[in-house]
Design a protein around this motif. Structure first.
Motif, PDB file in Angstrom:
ATOM      1  N   GLN A 285      39.706  -6.959  52.290  1.00 43.10           N
ATOM      2  CA  GLN A 285      40.471  -8.202  52.255  1.00 43.10           C
ATOM      3  C   GLN A 285      39.786  -9.230  51.368  1.00 43.10           C
ATOM      4  O   GLN A 285      38.568  -9.356  51.359  1.00 43.10           O
ATOM      5  N   ASP A 286      40.602  -9.948  50.561  1.00 45.31           N
ATOM      6  CA  ASP A 286      40.106 -11.137  49.869  1.00 45.31           C
ATOM      7  C   ASP A 286      41.124 -12.253  50.082  1.00 45.31           C
ATOM      8  O   ASP A 286      42.006 -12.142  50.933  1.00 45.31           O
ATOM      9  N   ASP A 287      41.012 -13.322  49.310  1.00 42.33           N
ATOM     10  CA  ASP A 287      41.876 -14.480  49.541  1.00 42.33           C
ATOM     11  C   ASP A 287      43.343 -14.194  49.248  1.00 42.33           C
ATOM     12  O   ASP A 287      44.225 -14.895  49.754  1.00 42.33           O
ATOM     13  N   HIS A 288      43.626 -13.181  48.423  1.00 40.17           N
ATOM     14  CA  HIS A 288      44.999 -12.975  47.954  1.00 40.17           C
ATOM     15  C   HIS A 288      45.579 -11.602  48.275  1.00 40.17           C
ATOM     16  O   HIS A 288      46.747 -11.356  47.990  1.00 40.17           O
ATOM     17  N   SER A 289      44.794 -10.702  48.844  1.00 37.77           N
ATOM     18  CA  SER A 289      45.319  -9.354  49.069  1.00 37.77           C
ATOM     19  C   SER A 289      44.555  -8.631  50.169  1.00 37.77           C
ATOM     20  O   SER A 289      43.434  -8.992  50.512  1.00 37.77           O
ATOM     21  N   CYS A 290      45.209  -7.597  50.710  1.00 36.57           N
ATOM     22  CA  CYS A 290      44.585  -6.655  51.644  1.00 36.57           C
ATOM     23  C   CYS A 290      44.909  -5.259  51.150  1.00 36.57           C
ATOM     24  O   CYS A 290      46.046  -4.989  50.724  1.00 36.57           O
TER      25      CYS A 290
ATOM     26  N   MET B  55      48.153  -6.827  57.639  1.00 36.15           N
ATOM     27  CA  MET B  55      47.851  -6.997  56.211  1.00 36.15           C
ATOM     28  C   MET B  55      48.731  -8.093  55.621  1.00 36.15           C
ATOM     29  O   MET B  55      48.277  -8.930  54.835  1.00 36.15           O
ATOM     30  N   TRP B  56      50.012  -8.076  56.017  1.00 38.27           N
ATOM     31  CA  TRP B  56      50.949  -9.089  55.516  1.00 38.27           C
ATOM     32  C   TRP B  56      50.627 -10.472  56.104  1.00 38.27           C
ATOM     33  O   TRP B  56      50.602 -11.467  55.385  1.00 38.27           O
ATOM     34  N   LYS B  57      50.339 -10.508  57.401  1.00 32.49           N
ATOM     35  CA  LYS B  57      50.088 -11.776  58.081  1.00 32.49           C
ATOM     36  C   LYS B  57      48.807 -12.439  57.577  1.00 32.49           C
ATOM     37  O   LYS B  57      48.721 -13.672  57.524  1.00 32.49           O
TER      38      LYS B  57
ATOM     39  N   ALA C 194      49.848  -7.986  48.813  1.00 31.87           N
ATOM     40  CA  ALA C 194      49.265  -9.099  48.063  1.00 31.87           C
ATOM     41  C   ALA C 194      50.300 -10.175  47.808  1.00 31.87           C
ATOM     42  O   ALA C 194      51.510  -9.947  47.907  1.00 31.87           O
ATOM     43  N   ALA C 195      49.799 -11.374  47.470  1.00 32.82           N
ATOM     44  CA  ALA C 195      50.689 -12.400  46.936  1.00 32.82           C
ATOM     45  C   ALA C 195      51.296 -11.850  45.650  1.00 32.82           C
ATOM     46  O   ALA C 195      50.615 -11.185  44.858  1.00 32.82           O
TER      47      ALA C 195
END
Length: 471
Positions: free
Chosen positions: A249-254, A276-278, A325-326
């Motif tokens: 996980q990072d700030d924008h994706s899992c 992952m989405w949440k 991810a975003a």
């Protein structure tokens, strides 16, 4: 003696769920249940050192009756010298803007306001008077919508800052409490309006179940909700442990390994995907259908395929890895395929995706007359799949060019109009299954049936970036 025991039981429920010294926002509509709650908290205030603020939300739905409810709550608080906040919202306007039912819009606005008051007063808890009958109705509503264990668990006694101490207390008992304490309360006339789904459950379905199947159905449903919530909480804890172990996980994706994900029991697999989405900060819940689409994306194993999800997010499968991810992150943009669920598009009315050279818009238009001013349109009832894709060409694609006499292989169409090989590779398509609906920026598909038979349309547009646009 019986009356004394009933009052004591109500007070015990409150004490059990709220520790000494709690700073509390009391949600109060003015009905019997919330007046009983406010009165019980006031009786315990000195003993338990509670700090109370009563909050009333007026939803702009019932005119003078609602204003009288607000005045009643203000007077109730004035007589007892307790702080009171009255907030007004426009539920109908918010429902129209957000494409929600009035019931859902009112609930969302109500909690938004309550949390604002919580922050304003630096309180710890929002306490509501939801009771056992409300819990039974909630479980039935979720069952009718096809909810899983999370929904069938109903409302929780403790849900972060929200506390519901009366979930094991019946509406009848709260009304009896008001009578014993000589408390006046207001009756909301809209609670009898069968336009609202919850009222249909309350006044039609539950009485039928009580009469024909189980006179204690409300208690049985509330018990089922409690047991299901315990099971759901256990599975969520297991899923959280797995998530922390195996999901990057990072700030924008899992992201995670798909072989590992598919090896999990279905109950954990779906929960991991929703987590992952949440974790991206998306609001609400990922639906069962959307979760199944992500699982289907993984099972299919087509690398660099992208599935659009709510909240400006997407799922991408690439060479044995699932990334949620975003939508604008590099890990998501690397994929060349975008997948949209038709039901999600119909609900939203419009979905957009950023392409390298512009913004592609997909819309749902309801009406028999063909919509004007769009780059491409297509009759909704002729779409032969549940999903739309924005992608490059594949073997077997079929195109029916607008104005032609019939369909042909897309490859043959490109040959006929002499499209260079490199342009064929880069040409983006909007497709439904193997139907090509639009060569993005170019030719649109026709259709065999007369447009007069349409009740709704798919609309397609692209707005290209200008030179120097800051995307």
């Amino acid at each position: 003696m019986k009356e004394h025991r009933q009052i004591t039981e109500i007070l015990d429920q409150v004490e059990e769920h709220l520790p000494v010294g709690s700073k509390i926002i009391v949600a109060c509509s003015g009905g019997a249940d919330s007046i009983a709650l406010a009165d019980a908290l006031l009786l315990l205030q000195e003993k338990r050192k509670y700090q109370l603020v009563v909050c009333h939300v007026e939803h702009g739905l019932r005119g003078s009756e609602a204003l009288a409810d607000a005045d009643f709550v203000v007077e109730f608080c004035r007589m007892r010298q307790v702080a009171c906040e009255v907030l007004r919202v426009d539920a109908k306007k918010f429902a129209a803007e957000s494409k929600l039912s009035v019931e859902d819009a009112a609930r969302k606005l109500r909690y938004t306001v309550l949390f604002e008051i919580l922050s304003k007063h630096k309180s710890e808890y929002i306490v509501t008077a939801h009771h056992r009958d409300d819990q039974a109705e909630t479980l039935l509503l979720h069952l009718l919508r096809g909810s899983g264990a999370e929904g069938l668990g109903g409302m929780r006694c403790h849900n972060n800052s929200i506390v519901r101490p009366f979930l094991q207390v019946s509406r009848r008992m709260l009304e009896a409490y008001c009578a014993m304490r000589s408390l006046d309360y207001r009756t909301d006339s809209s609670n009898m309006d069968l336009y609202y789904t919850r009222n249909k459950v309350r006044h039609i379905l539950l009485p039928l179940l009580e009469r024909e199947f189980n006179p204690n159905i409300k208690q049985a449903l509330a018990q089922t909700a409690t047991l299901t919530a315990e099971d759901a909480d256990c599975l969520n804890e297991l899923a959280e442990e797995k998530f922390l172990q195996y999901v990057l996980q990072d700030d924008h994706s899992c992201s995670c390994d798909t072989a590992w994900l598919l090896s999990l029991p279905a109950a954990l697999c779906s929960r991991i995907i929703r987590m992952m989405w949440k974790k991206l900060g998306a609001a609400g819940l990922l639906t069962f259908q959307q979760t199944q689409q992500v699982i289907g994306l993984v099972h299919k194993g087509s690398s660099n395929k992208r599935l659009m999800l709510p909240g400006g997010t997407c799922a991408v499968y690439s060479y044995g890895k699932l990334t949620v991810a975003a939508a604008e992150t590099p890990s998501a943009i690397a994929a060349q395929n975008y997948v949209f669920d038709l039901a999600e598009l119909q609900k939203a009315g419009r979905l957009q995706v950023e392409l390298p050279n512009g913004i592609l818009s997909l819309g749902y238009f309801k009406g028999s007359a063909s919509p004007l001013g769009h780059a491409a349109i297509y009759p909704w009832h002729l779409l032969q799949d549940r999903q739309l894709e924005v992608r490059q060409r594949q073997d077997g694609d079929i195109f029916f060019p607008a104005g032609s006499l019939g369909s042909k292989k897309l490859k043959k169409y490109f040959n006929d109009i002499k499209v260079p090989p490199e342009q064929r590779k880069s040409q983006l398509l909007v497709t439904c299954g193997k139907q090509v609906l639009w060569l993005v920026g170019g030719k649109a598909a026709g259709w065999h049936e007369q447009e007069q038979g349409c009740e709704a349309w798919l609309t397609l547009d692209i707005k290209y970036f200008s030179l120097g646009d800051d995307k």
